[in-house]
Write a protein that holds these residues in place. Structure first.
Motif, PDB file in Angstrom:
ATOM      1  N   ASN A   1      72.131 116.572   9.277  1.00 50.73           N
ATOM      2  CA  ASN A   1      73.363 116.651   8.490  1.00 50.73           C
ATOM      3  C   ASN A   1      74.072 115.314   8.641  1.00 50.73           C
ATOM      4  O   ASN A   1      74.725 115.058   9.636  1.00 50.73           O
ATOM      5  CB  ASN A   1      74.217 117.808   9.026  1.00 50.73           C
ATOM      6  CG  ASN A   1      75.406 118.130   8.136  1.00 50.73           C
ATOM      7  OD1 ASN A   1      75.540 117.544   7.055  1.00 50.73           O
ATOM      8  ND2 ASN A   1      76.255 119.024   8.573  1.00 50.73           N
TER       9      ASN A   1
ATOM     10  N   LEU B   1      86.395 121.196  15.106  1.00 53.88           N
ATOM     11  CA  LEU B   1      86.074 121.043  13.677  1.00 53.88           C
ATOM     12  C   LEU B   1      86.957 121.958  12.833  1.00 53.88           C
ATOM     13  O   LEU B   1      87.134 123.130  13.173  1.00 53.88           O
ATOM     14  CB  LEU B   1      84.594 121.404  13.446  1.00 53.88           C
ATOM     15  CG  LEU B   1      84.030 121.111  12.060  1.00 53.88           C
ATOM     16  CD1 LEU B   1      83.891 119.614  11.843  1.00 53.88           C
ATOM     17  CD2 LEU B   1      82.663 121.788  11.882  1.00 53.88           C
TER      18      LEU B   1
ATOM     19  N   SER C   1      76.199 126.265   4.112  1.00 54.66           N
ATOM     20  CA  SER C   1      75.833 125.513   5.321  1.00 54.66           C
ATOM     21  C   SER C   1      74.472 124.889   5.047  1.00 54.66           C
ATOM     22  O   SER C   1      73.773 125.295   4.106  1.00 54.66           O
ATOM     23  CB  SER C   1      75.712 126.444   6.539  1.00 54.66           C
ATOM     24  OG  SER C   1      74.636 127.347   6.340  1.00 54.66           O
ATOM     25  N   VAL C   2      74.103 123.922   5.864  1.00 58.62           N
ATOM     26  CA  VAL C   2      72.763 123.350   5.739  1.00 58.62           C
ATOM     27  C   VAL C   2      71.724 124.452   5.984  1.00 58.62           C
ATOM     28  O   VAL C   2      70.702 124.538   5.283  1.00 58.62           O
ATOM     29  CB  VAL C   2      72.577 122.180   6.739  1.00 58.62           C
ATOM     30  CG1 VAL C   2      71.175 121.616   6.653  1.00 58.62           C
ATOM     31  CG2 VAL C   2      73.613 121.094   6.484  1.00 58.62           C
ATOM     32  N   GLN C   3      72.027 125.319   6.966  1.00 60.55           N
ATOM     33  CA  GLN C   3      71.091 126.392   7.290  1.00 60.55           C
ATOM     34  C   GLN C   3      70.789 127.270   6.065  1.00 60.55           C
ATOM     35  O   GLN C   3      69.630 127.591   5.767  1.00 60.55           O
ATOM     36  CB  GLN C   3      71.668 127.287   8.412  1.00 60.55           C
ATOM     37  CG  GLN C   3      71.673 126.661   9.790  1.00 60.55           C
ATOM     38  CD  GLN C   3      72.957 125.881  10.124  1.00 60.55           C
ATOM     39  OE1 GLN C   3      73.600 125.325   9.236  1.00 60.55           O
ATOM     40  NE2 GLN C   3      73.293 125.816  11.399  1.00 60.55           N
TER      41      GLN C   3
ATOM     42  N   PHE D   1      81.723 124.475   4.698  1.00 67.50           N
ATOM     43  CA  PHE D   1      81.322 124.970   6.028  1.00 67.50           C
ATOM     44  C   PHE D   1      82.534 125.663   6.639  1.00 67.50           C
ATOM     45  O   PHE D   1      83.468 125.024   7.101  1.00 67.50           O
ATOM     46  CB  PHE D   1      80.818 123.826   6.910  1.00 67.50           C
ATOM     47  CG  PHE D   1      80.198 124.315   8.197  1.00 67.50           C
ATOM     48  CD1 PHE D   1      79.100 125.180   8.175  1.00 67.50           C
ATOM     49  CD2 PHE D   1      80.716 123.936   9.433  1.00 67.50           C
ATOM     50  CE1 PHE D   1      78.533 125.641   9.350  1.00 67.50           C
ATOM     51  CE2 PHE D   1      80.150 124.389  10.616  1.00 67.50           C
ATOM     52  CZ  PHE D   1      79.057 125.241  10.573  1.00 67.50           C
TER      53      PHE D   1
ATOM     54  N   ARG E   1      82.916 119.478   0.804  1.00 73.69           N
ATOM     55  CA  ARG E   1      82.556 118.312   1.618  1.00 73.69           C
ATOM     56  C   ARG E   1      81.345 117.628   1.009  1.00 73.69           C
ATOM     57  O   ARG E   1      80.697 118.171   0.116  1.00 73.69           O
ATOM     58  CB  ARG E   1      82.244 118.736   3.063  1.00 73.69           C
ATOM     59  CG  ARG E   1      81.024 119.637   3.164  1.00 73.69           C
ATOM     60  CD  ARG E   1      80.633 119.959   4.598  1.00 73.69           C
ATOM     61  NE  ARG E   1      79.418 120.777   4.618  1.00 73.69           N
ATOM     62  CZ  ARG E   1      78.756 121.108   5.694  1.00 73.69           C
ATOM     63  NH1 ARG E   1      79.178 120.724   6.888  1.00 73.69           N
ATOM     64  NH2 ARG E   1      77.657 121.831   5.622  1.00 73.69           N
TER      65      ARG E   1
ATOM     66  N   ILE F   1      69.286 120.408  11.531  1.00 69.55           N
ATOM     67  CA  ILE F   1      69.018 121.811  11.217  1.00 69.55           C
ATOM     68  C   ILE F   1      67.538 121.927  10.862  1.00 69.55           C
ATOM     69  O   ILE F   1      67.059 121.236   9.950  1.00 69.55           O
ATOM     70  CB  ILE F   1      69.887 122.272  10.014  1.00 69.55           C
ATOM     71  CG1 ILE F   1      71.352 121.826  10.167  1.00 69.55           C
ATOM     72  CG2 ILE F   1      69.756 123.768   9.801  1.00 69.55           C
ATOM     73  CD1 ILE F   1      72.099 122.318  11.365  1.00 69.55           C
TER      74      ILE F   1
HETATM   75  O1  LIG Z   1      76.064 123.056   7.598  1.00 62.60           O
HETATM   76  C1  LIG Z   1      76.442 122.922   8.773  1.00 62.60           C
HETATM   77  N1  LIG Z   1      75.823 123.610   9.761  1.00 62.60           N
HETATM   78  C2  LIG Z   1      76.195 123.508  11.068  1.00 62.60           C
HETATM   79  O2  LIG Z   1      75.577 124.153  11.970  1.00 62.60           O
HETATM   80  C3  LIG Z   1      77.259 122.655  11.371  1.00 62.60           C
HETATM   81  N2  LIG Z   1      77.899 122.315  12.542  1.00 62.60           N
HETATM   82  C4  LIG Z   1      78.848 121.417  12.219  1.00 62.60           C
HETATM   83  O3  LIG Z   1      79.629 120.872  13.064  1.00 62.60           O
HETATM   84  N3  LIG Z   1      78.879 121.209  10.883  1.00 62.60           N
HETATM   85  C5  LIG Z   1      77.901 121.960  10.327  1.00 62.60           C
HETATM   86  N4  LIG Z   1      77.472 122.103   9.045  1.00 62.60           N
END
Ligand SMILES: O=c1[nH]c(=O)c2[nH]c(=O)[nH]c2[nH]1
Length: 322
Positions: free
Chosen positions: A281, A180, A253-255, A169, A186, A315
């Motif tokens: 998440n 962050l 990312s999860v998205q 991420f 991760r 998400i």
């Molecule tokens: O995959 C992620 N999407 C996010 O939108 C997000 N926001 C965050 O703090 N960590 C993550 N990880």
């Protein structure tokens, strides 16, 4: 009166039913948590304390058990939900819509050592996971009881997954609230909630007075008879695609991973129009071990993690066929 009733639905929630279907000594079982909500000309029960329009929620529970006993569709959550919804809307003239949600709990056949049958034990099962199959059905009779429309959404919920690498991420929006740090490696863990929606179907009005039997509709699409496609093929393919993408995607990312999962489900299932995911998440954080002079924080040295119970990211998205 200062307020007006703008929406009303009522019914029974968490009708729990285990059904045994015997084929000689070979048994099949399903365990369902069933929710039934009804809509129709029921406003006066709220506004005028008029209970004459209320099919008691106790009766709704009894009907659920009755259909669990007599429905030929009981082993399929989607078909049973359609049968149940069709029953309520057909039987009660003032009920225009039924909303049925079924959670199916996991029971898998036990395989025993001295078994003759490769199909597993005839009547013994184990709970192999807390994930549930989901079937949500709306039966809409508001255009006429001979013009019933069925809308089917199905999926899975509470399917826990985790991968220990292959997730990053980076390059996210930064401002004065950002603490962050970017990570190129991760843990990615989530509890998958997936639903997919089929095009509405028309349901033949039932003829049998007592059972109000429900004839499985023929889908207009290329696949003809929809039943086995919905309740066998699509669930298996959607789950396999979801797990496959989760495992193999180099996640940015999860998205981004969610979108790839949804694209696959749409691409592989001609009958599916919409796919939705809700992916918390579930953060696992490396334990700071500098107190014993040990580096457990830099990604390649991080081996001991602790799960954060709360909060988690969340998400969600829906992807629809173009
Ligand atoms: O995959 C992620 N999407 C996010 O939108 C997000 N926001 C965050 O703090 N960590 C993550 N990880």
């Amino acid at each position: 009166m200062s307020g007006t009733l703008t929406a009303a639905r009522y019914g029974k929630t968490l009708v729990r039913v285990l059904r045994v279907v015997r084929d000689g000594s070979w048994h099949n079982i399903v365990e369902y948590n069933v929710d039934v909500l009804l809509e129709g000309d029921i406003a006066t029960s709220y506004t005028d304390a008029d209970n004459s329009v209320v099919v008691a929620t106790d009766s709704i529970k009894n009907i659920t058990y009755y259909l669990a006993k007599i429905s030929p569709h009981i082993l399929s959550a989607e078909r049973f939900a359609l049968h149940l919804g069709t029953f309520f809307v057909s039987k009660y003239s003032h009920i225009s819509k039924a909303f049925i949600t079924i959670e199916q709990l996991r029971w898998s056949r036990i395989h025993v050592s001295e078994e003759k049958s490769p199909k597993g034990h005839a009547h013994s099962f184990f709970r192999n996971g807390d994930d549930k199959r989901l079937a949500k059905v709306e039966v809409d009779g508001s255009a006429g009881k001979d013009k019933l429309i069925g809308k089917v959404t199905a999926g899975v919920k509470d399917l826990l997954v985790l991968k220990s690498t292959g997730s990053a991420f980076e390059k996210f929006y930064r401002d004065e609230f950002t603490t962050l740090v970017e990570v190129n490696d991760r843990i990615f863990s989530t509890s998958i909630d997936l639903t997919y929606t089929f095009a509405p179907i028309s349901i033949k009005p039932p003829s049998d007075e007592r059972k109000l039997d429900f004839i499985l509709p023929v889908h207009k699409g290329e696949n003809g008879y929809a039943g086995s496609v919905w309740d066998l093929e699509v669930p298996a393919r959607a789950l396999a695609a979801t797990l496959d993408i989760f495992a193999t995607d180099e996640s940015a990312s999860v998205q981004a991973t969610l979108f790839k999962m949804a694209q696959r489900v749409i691409a592989e299932n001609a009958l599916v129009d919409h796919v939705s995911y809700s992916l918390p998440n579930k953060h696992y954080v490396p334990v700071d071990m500098r107190y014993i002079g040990t580096d457990n924080l830099t990604p390649e040295k991080a081996e001991v993690f602790t799960p954060l119970a709360a909060p988690s990211g969340l998400i969600t998205a829906t992807v629809s066929r173009k």
